[in-house]
Enzyme design. Structure first.
Site, PDB file in Angstrom:
ATOM      1  CB  SER A   1      -0.940  -0.040   1.212  1.00 57.39           C
ATOM      2  OG  SER A   1      -1.988   0.869   1.054  1.00 57.39           O
TER       3      SER A   1
ATOM      4  NE  ARG B   1      -8.730   2.064  10.938  1.00 58.12           N
ATOM      5  CZ  ARG B   1      -7.671   1.481  10.411  1.00 58.12           C
ATOM      6  NH1 ARG B   1      -7.045   2.043   9.393  1.00 58.12           N
ATOM      7  NH2 ARG B   1      -7.217   0.348  10.877  1.00 58.12           N
TER       8      ARG B   1
ATOM      9  CG  ASP C   1      -6.074  -3.996  -3.586  1.00 60.89           C
ATOM     10  OD1 ASP C   1      -6.888  -3.067  -3.401  1.00 60.89           O
ATOM     11  OD2 ASP C   1      -4.874  -3.911  -3.288  1.00 60.89           O
TER      12      ASP C   1
ATOM     13  CG  HIS D   1      -5.563  -2.420   0.010  1.00 64.16           C
ATOM     14  ND1 HIS D   1      -4.584  -2.411  -0.956  1.00 64.16           N
ATOM     15  CD2 HIS D   1      -5.115  -1.602   1.006  1.00 64.16           C
ATOM     16  CE1 HIS D   1      -3.598  -1.615  -0.572  1.00 64.16           C
ATOM     17  NE2 HIS D   1      -3.900  -1.120   0.613  1.00 64.16           N
ATOM     18  CG  ASP D   2      -7.152  -4.929   5.342  1.00 61.88           C
ATOM     19  OD1 ASP D   2      -6.343  -4.004   5.143  1.00 61.88           O
ATOM     20  OD2 ASP D   2      -7.974  -4.938   6.270  1.00 61.88           O
TER      21      ASP D   2
END
Lengths: 386, 386
Positions: free
Chosen positions: A158, A228, A326, A359-360
């Site tokens: 990232s 967040r 992602d 993405h994680d």
């Protein structure tokens, strides 16, 4: 939620981070200089006599230097404890692994919440806007301080991947190998737009007070929490969210229509409310801006391949990794990167990992990814006789 | 932004909407009754003698009854002025087109910002949580009032499509044809999550005041604006955002790092700030909740096909439309719907329109979509001798 979060009005606990201070400071892309420059960092493993086994790990937006140990604020395991450690892909029995908190961060490196100098007030909103390249320059200072001439590898996912690319572009001779993971050569319009929502939520929080919330120990906790929450959605694939929560209700029947009735809501609110205990709002604004302005092609006259000519000449080996689900940094962005590396005649391999975690995935247990990264690093080490 | 938006503290202008009042009120799914029930509506074209040419248009989350005429608050053209009108796919020279503001909305139909009754205080947060089915029941009252026994067709996109499906499930005999467009039989976990971000932003705005902002004429404008911003991103495809803005800067160079420096930021802020002048925050909360709780299968014992048995028996014709780049209501959701319609032996056609404009495509100039919808309605009309 607002009640719970508003209760966190005190700044988070002070932690004595391990730091190196550079009194002469650092000149930034924007023309300003921050002096002194403090870099907070952690290391794992042992530097060999030849100083040839050092790997730099670059952390993502909300990560920090506590890669493979208990986090001093949250008490949780390090963010890459499944990747960095004895016998793991980044093997601390073989490599000397370094990670520093980014410039502009909030875990000990110079940034908005740090004092300008020992005993002074925090920088706050006076902290200049930094770039990804500025972050890398600060890491380069640390590298010199550690007496390391060349990293065996620079690795990150990232925003960490953006730093990896910037290292290869700015200090190609210092980068033996580079593993940019789940990243891109610039943020898309959609990425910028999501960041802007988060920044607007922070700016809109009356406790932000034009960024001077630290003066009386308050926090724009509600705005930061919304920032967040929206970011967290973008880190997960739709499949991952559905698998985790589907449309499950938390006990109540739909028609009671209570707040927090869907599990996914409860989870996101929890994500938001725990985040504000460990992350500074001004740092969040500073770092997301740095990501939005990162544009490797623009830094090289609009020609992306030009960014990698130095690394190509220096023999830097690249391993580009993307994850199929992602949608924040889609595989197509990695393909763009790989095309530019090829155009620069760089040594590059590219792997798209099949994963439905979004993405994680680069933080999670993805055996294919771990094998890919571990194999790449072991090959680089072997080639250099490490 | 916060300065600009905070200036909109006064509630938006009062408009004398065309309304029909039902003194007996409406019993809701949650057990409460709202009485009286007011339904604000507009109609275009002429109802024929047989009362067989009426088409109901159902609007989306932030739409309203001003489908094909200048909006009384914004002064802009109607939201479906390119679809509803003389010679257009929903041809007002041939059909009598009705659209009513949804129950819980803020353009004249009973909802949080409307007085409980003439001269009384607004419902505010006392307004009960409504469902998509409640919205449809209110429309059914209007239908009876207009003396229409059966709609030639019920048509709508996004939340409008949810209403279309609920019409077919609840009043199958009253629905000659149904066109659910860019919609789904329930919200995904990701849809719910994005809605939750918007609701958290509204709840976090100190001007929301627990929902009682209307008491002194204030508005949670900043929270509502953030909610609109995040929703707006989900309405566009990444391609559409990139085509519109890419990473273009607004005059400034990147290193001045001003607020609002990317065009996409400026656009989103504009979207957010204009929205608060026409939309009520409590209505936004109410309607997004209704969408999140909509679950057609759950309403029918967990079997989606059961929702359509009545429409299948009544001979209702369905035309399901999705758009290839819609990531809020992806084509896969329409496929799920079509499978259930087929399992109920309903008469269904399904078209995925190739478009790179995202969810908003149903509002934009998409000739293939317009031909599909126009052709479907003309075929239904012909079959019924309209």
């Amino acid at each position: 939620m607002s009640q719970d979060i508003a209760a966190y009005t005190a700044p988070f606990a002070e932690v004595a981070h391990q730091r190196t201070v550079f009194p002469e400071g650092l000149a930034l892309d924007c023309g300003a200089t921050v002096a002194p420059l403090a870099v907070a960092w952690r290391a794992y493993g042992t530097l060999n006599a030849a100083r040839s086994n050092a790997i730099l790990v670059c952390h993502a937006l909300t990560g920090d230097q506590y890669v493979a140990e208990t986090h001093p604020l949250t008490g949780k395991p390090g963010w890459w404890g499944n990747v960095v450690g004895p016998g793991l892909p980044i093997d601390t029995e073989r490599y000397f692994v370094v990670c520093s908190n980014v410039l502009g961060g909030c875990m000990g490196t110079t940034g908005p919440r740090e004092p300008r100098a020992e005993g002074e007030e925090p920088w706050g909103t006076d902290f200049p806007q930094v770039t990804i390249r500025d972050m890398v320059r600060a890491q380069h200072r640390l590298m010199e301080h550690l007496g390391i001439g060349r990293w065996l590898a620079v690795v990150g996912g990232s925003m960490g991947g953006m730093q990896v690319l910037e290292w290869a572009a700015t200090y190609p001779e210092a980068v033996g190998a580079a593993a940019p993971i789940a990243t891109a050569v610039h943020h898309s319009a959609q990425n910028i737009a999501f960041d802007e929502v988060g920044r607007a939520a922070i700016h809109n929080d009356p406790d932000w007070r034009g960024g001077r919330y630290w003066e009386d120990g308050s926090l724009p906790a509600r705005g930061l929490s919304v920032a967040r929450m929206v970011a967290h959605i973008t880190y997960l694939s739709e499949q991952a969210l559905t698998r985790k929560f589907g449309r499950r209700l938390r006990g109540a029947s739909a028609l009671t229509f209570l707040e927090d009735v869907f599990e996914v809501e409860s989870y996101l609110r929890h994500q938001g409310s725990t985040f504000v205990r460990r992350f500074d709002a001004n740092a969040y604004l500073t770092i997301t801006r740095a990501m939005d302005f990162f544009d490797l092609a623009a830094e090289h006259g609009g020609e992306l391949a030009a960014a990698f000519r130095g690394a190509s000449a220096a023999g830097t080996r690249f391993c580009v990794v993307s994850f199929s689900s992602d949608w924040l940094f889609p595989t197509e962005e990695s393909r763009t990167l790989v095309r530019a590396l090829n155009a620069a005649a760089a040594n590059v391999s590219f792997v798209e990992i099949r994963s439905d975690k979004g993405h994680d995935a680069f933080l999670l247990d993805e055996p294919d990814f771990h094998r890919t990264l571990g194999g790449f690093l072991a090959g680089c080490a072997e080639r250099l006789g490490v």
